[in-house]
Scaffold this motif. Structure first.
Motif, PDB file in Angstrom:
ATOM      1  N   ASN A 115      59.171  71.324   2.750  1.00  0.00           N
ATOM      2  CA  ASN A 115      59.027  72.253   1.622  1.00  0.00           C
ATOM      3  C   ASN A 115      57.651  72.901   1.551  1.00  0.00           C
ATOM      4  N   VAL A 116      56.815  72.710   2.565  1.00  0.00           N
ATOM      5  CA  VAL A 116      55.441  73.224   2.536  1.00  0.00           C
ATOM      6  C   VAL A 116      55.263  74.318   3.579  1.00  0.00           C
ATOM      7  N   ARG A 117      54.682  75.446   3.134  1.00  0.00           N
ATOM      8  CA  ARG A 117      54.371  76.531   4.073  1.00  0.00           C
ATOM      9  C   ARG A 117      52.868  76.778   4.169  1.00  0.00           C
ATOM     10  N   LEU A 118      52.123  76.431   3.107  1.00  0.00           N
ATOM     11  CA  LEU A 118      50.683  76.701   3.090  1.00  0.00           C
ATOM     12  C   LEU A 118      49.907  75.404   3.317  1.00  0.00           C
ATOM     13  N   LEU A 119      49.866  74.972   4.570  1.00  0.00           N
ATOM     14  CA  LEU A 119      49.203  73.717   4.938  1.00  0.00           C
ATOM     15  C   LEU A 119      47.749  74.009   5.329  1.00  0.00           C
ATOM     16  N   ASP A 120      46.829  73.343   4.638  1.00  0.00           N
ATOM     17  CA  ASP A 120      45.404  73.642   4.817  1.00  0.00           C
ATOM     18  C   ASP A 120      44.649  72.384   5.269  1.00  0.00           C
ATOM     19  N   TYR A 121      43.453  72.602   5.769  1.00  0.00           N
ATOM     20  CA  TYR A 121      42.589  71.533   6.294  1.00  0.00           C
ATOM     21  C   TYR A 121      41.296  71.509   5.481  1.00  0.00           C
ATOM     22  N   GLU A 122      40.631  70.347   5.420  1.00  0.00           N
ATOM     23  CA  GLU A 122      39.334  70.236   4.741  1.00  0.00           C
ATOM     24  C   GLU A 122      38.556  69.064   5.337  1.00  0.00           C
ATOM     25  N   ILE A 123      37.607  69.330   6.208  1.00  0.00           N
ATOM     26  CA  ILE A 123      36.762  68.249   6.719  1.00  0.00           C
ATOM     27  C   ILE A 123      35.845  67.768   5.591  1.00  0.00           C
ATOM     28  N   GLU A 124      35.656  66.439   5.494  1.00  0.00           N
ATOM     29  CA  GLU A 124      34.817  65.907   4.419  1.00  0.00           C
ATOM     30  C   GLU A 124      34.052  64.663   4.880  1.00  0.00           C
ATOM     31  N   LEU A 125      32.851  64.502   4.358  1.00  0.00           N
ATOM     32  CA  LEU A 125      32.107  63.257   4.522  1.00  0.00           C
ATOM     33  C   LEU A 125      32.621  62.246   3.506  1.00  0.00           C
ATOM     34  N   GLY A 126      33.037  61.062   3.993  1.00  0.00           N
ATOM     35  CA  GLY A 126      33.530  60.017   3.101  1.00  0.00           C
ATOM     36  C   GLY A 126      32.533  58.879   2.971  1.00  0.00           C
ATOM     37  N   LEU A 127      32.451  58.327   1.758  1.00  0.00           N
ATOM     38  CA  LEU A 127      31.600  57.165   1.484  1.00  0.00           C
ATOM     39  C   LEU A 127      32.485  55.973   1.173  1.00  0.00           C
ATOM     40  N   VAL A 128      32.147  54.798   1.708  1.00  0.00           N
ATOM     41  CA  VAL A 128      32.897  53.570   1.431  1.00  0.00           C
ATOM     42  C   VAL A 128      32.040  52.673   0.540  1.00  0.00           C
ATOM     43  N   PHE A 129      32.601  52.275  -0.583  1.00  0.00           N
ATOM     44  CA  PHE A 129      31.855  51.411  -1.492  1.00  0.00           C
ATOM     45  C   PHE A 129      31.872  49.966  -0.988  1.00  0.00           C
ATOM     46  N   GLY A 130      30.722  49.290  -1.143  1.00  0.00           N
ATOM     47  CA  GLY A 130      30.612  47.900  -0.716  1.00  0.00           C
ATOM     48  C   GLY A 130      30.398  46.940  -1.871  1.00  0.00           C
ATOM     49  N   LYS A 131      30.206  47.488  -3.084  1.00  0.00           N
ATOM     50  CA  LYS A 131      29.999  46.663  -4.279  1.00  0.00           C
ATOM     51  C   LYS A 131      30.832  47.204  -5.426  1.00  0.00           C
ATOM     52  N   SER A 132      31.213  46.319  -6.326  1.00  0.00           N
ATOM     53  CA  SER A 132      31.978  46.735  -7.503  1.00  0.00           C
ATOM     54  C   SER A 132      31.105  47.541  -8.459  1.00  0.00           C
ATOM     55  N   ILE A 133      31.742  48.494  -9.135  1.00  0.00           N
ATOM     56  CA  ILE A 133      31.107  49.223 -10.239  1.00  0.00           C
ATOM     57  C   ILE A 133      32.061  49.104 -11.422  1.00  0.00           C
ATOM     58  N   LYS A 134      31.617  48.427 -12.475  1.00  0.00           N
ATOM     59  CA  LYS A 134      32.494  48.206 -13.632  1.00  0.00           C
ATOM     60  C   LYS A 134      31.847  48.611 -14.938  1.00  0.00           C
ATOM     61  N   GLU A 135      30.709  49.286 -14.820  1.00  0.00           N
ATOM     62  CA  GLU A 135      30.052  49.805 -16.012  1.00  0.00           C
ATOM     63  C   GLU A 135      29.150  50.951 -15.591  1.00  0.00           C
ATOM     64  N   PRO A 136      28.773  51.821 -16.532  1.00  0.00           N
ATOM     65  CA  PRO A 136      27.913  52.945 -16.155  1.00  0.00           C
ATOM     66  C   PRO A 136      26.635  52.489 -15.481  1.00  0.00           C
ATOM     67  N   LEU A 137      26.284  53.158 -14.400  1.00  0.00           N
ATOM     68  CA  LEU A 137      25.052  52.816 -13.687  1.00  0.00           C
ATOM     69  C   LEU A 137      23.875  53.429 -14.433  1.00  0.00           C
ATOM     70  N   GLY A 138      23.046  52.574 -15.006  1.00  0.00           N
ATOM     71  CA  GLY A 138      21.880  53.052 -15.731  1.00  0.00           C
ATOM     72  C   GLY A 138      20.612  52.884 -14.920  1.00  0.00           C
ATOM     73  N   LYS A 139      19.491  53.039 -15.584  1.00  0.00           N
ATOM     74  CA  LYS A 139      18.208  52.965 -14.889  1.00  0.00           C
ATOM     75  C   LYS A 139      17.929  51.575 -14.330  1.00  0.00           C
ATOM     76  N   ASN A 140      18.568  50.559 -14.935  1.00  0.00           N
ATOM     77  CA  ASN A 140      18.317  49.185 -14.479  1.00  0.00           C
ATOM     78  C   ASN A 140      19.366  48.692 -13.490  1.00  0.00           C
ATOM     79  N   SER A 141      20.158  49.616 -12.957  1.00  0.00           N
ATOM     80  CA  SER A 141      21.244  49.224 -12.038  1.00  0.00           C
ATOM     81  C   SER A 141      20.801  49.208 -10.583  1.00  0.00           C
ATOM     82  N   GLY A 142      19.537  49.463 -10.330  1.00  0.00           N
ATOM     83  CA  GLY A 142      19.066  49.516  -8.945  1.00  0.00           C
ATOM     84  C   GLY A 142      19.387  50.859  -8.312  1.00  0.00           C
ATOM     85  N   GLU A 143      19.208  50.941  -7.014  1.00  0.00           N
ATOM     86  CA  GLU A 143      19.468  52.182  -6.299  1.00  0.00           C
ATOM     87  C   GLU A 143      20.980  52.412  -6.179  1.00  0.00           C
TER      88      GLU A 143
END
Length: 315
Positions: A115-143
């Motif tokens: 059902n698709v006629r307009l098939l498009d491509y998009e190269i992208e840089l992907g980042l993989v997370f290695g630590k959980s994030i469960k709250e807003p990252l503030g100034k005391n959250s490290g880098e």
């Protein structure tokens, strides 16, 4: 310097291996998902003495399901312009998601649904997370960079005639095989994260360059994007963020005058004319097309390998 790993299958068994000097050195890690592999790597893996050439292996996506796939849209200045948007007026970071069912090998096929006629491509840089994030990252959250374990290459394949007329970004970008990932999982060492600015993204269709830009031209950089994401989204190790695509996609926004005229039309008629206009563009992917893409820095300190994909029509 970042270490490059490849996930592969050989003789019916799945394993991970380090990719260096054109060879893959198996780790004997077995069938680990991305999150488990990142933990395995921290323990200091040992290597088999044997090695394989990539041609001897079936290369798999280094990103495994289940995982959360968060994406950014219109995040390169020139891509905003070709999308009919004014970069200087954009004051928000566009986030959306993509199904992990769309993950597929970086050396294989992209299937165009019936059902698709307009098939498009998009190269992208992907980042993989290695630590959980469960709250807003503030100034005391490290880098913020401490939360990113690896880089990889992605192609955010899109069905424009589903995504835009139906306002279905999730569906239009989530058909199976719509997320080729890899081949390389570049696990970062301290200081490597900032090298994202030096990465060059290049995508060719049938050996002609369609997209080329450097990640330094991102509108919202990874640090500020992750910090903003942390305010409304929980993240787990193995989840990924796709950071947007450069200009050069098949999609072209109609001119300002056409957009004003179309705004006066009934919704159905407006999108019929949109699809009809886009079908005149030869840049959309067709069965038999070959997509080749790569992301690397000029000095090769970061090299995410080469993706080679063939477009097939769903039978």
């Amino acid at each position: 310097m970042a270490k490059n790993f490849i996930r592969f299958e050989k003789n019916g068994k799945i394993d991970w291996g380090e990719w260096k000097q054109g060879k893959v050195f198996p780790l004997g890690a077995g069938k680990l998902n991305t999150r488990e592999f990142l933990e395995f790597f921290k323990e200091g893996p040992t290597y088999d003495s044997k090695s394989y050439s990539p041609e001897e292996l079936e290369i798999l996506s280094p990103i495994t399901a289940p995982c959360q796939v968060v994406c950014q849209g219109a995040n390169y200045r020139q891509h905003l312009i070709e999308s009919g948007l004014d970069p200087d007026e954009k004051n928000y970071n566009l986030f959306f998601s993509k199904s992990d069912a769309s993950l597929t090998s970086p050396l294989g096929k992209v299937i165009r649904p019936k059902n698709v006629r307009l098939l498009d491509y998009e190269i992208e840089l992907g980042l993989v997370f290695g630590k959980s994030i469960k709250e807003p990252l503030g100034k005391n959250s490290g880098e913020v960079s401490d939360y990113v374990a690896a880089f990889f290459m992605a192609n955010d394949i899109s069905a424009r005639d589903i995504q835009l007329p139906q306002l279905q970004w999730y569906k239009g970008k989530s058909y199976r095989t719509f997320l080729p990932a890899g081949p390389v999982l570049a696990v970062l060492e301290p200081g490597d994260f900032q090298l994202w600015k030096s990465l060059e993204l290049t995508l060719l269709v049938n050996d002609r360059i369609r997209q080329h830009d450097t990640a330094a031209n991102l509108v919202f950089n990874p640090e500020e994007s992750i910090r903003e994401l942390s305010h409304f989204c929980n993240i787990e190790p193995g989840d990924v963020l796709l950071t947007g695509t450069p200009s050069g996609c098949a999609l072209r926004a109609p001119g300002k005058l056409l957009q004003k005229i179309a705004a006066l039309l009934p919704e159905k008629k407006k999108w019929e004319l949109f699809v009809k206009g886009q079908l005149k563009r030869s840049e959309y992917l067709q069965p038999g097309d070959t997509i080749r893409s790569f992301i690397r820095s000029a000095d090769r300190r970061i090299d995410l390998g080469d993706q080679i994909l063939k477009v097939d029509q769903e039978s």
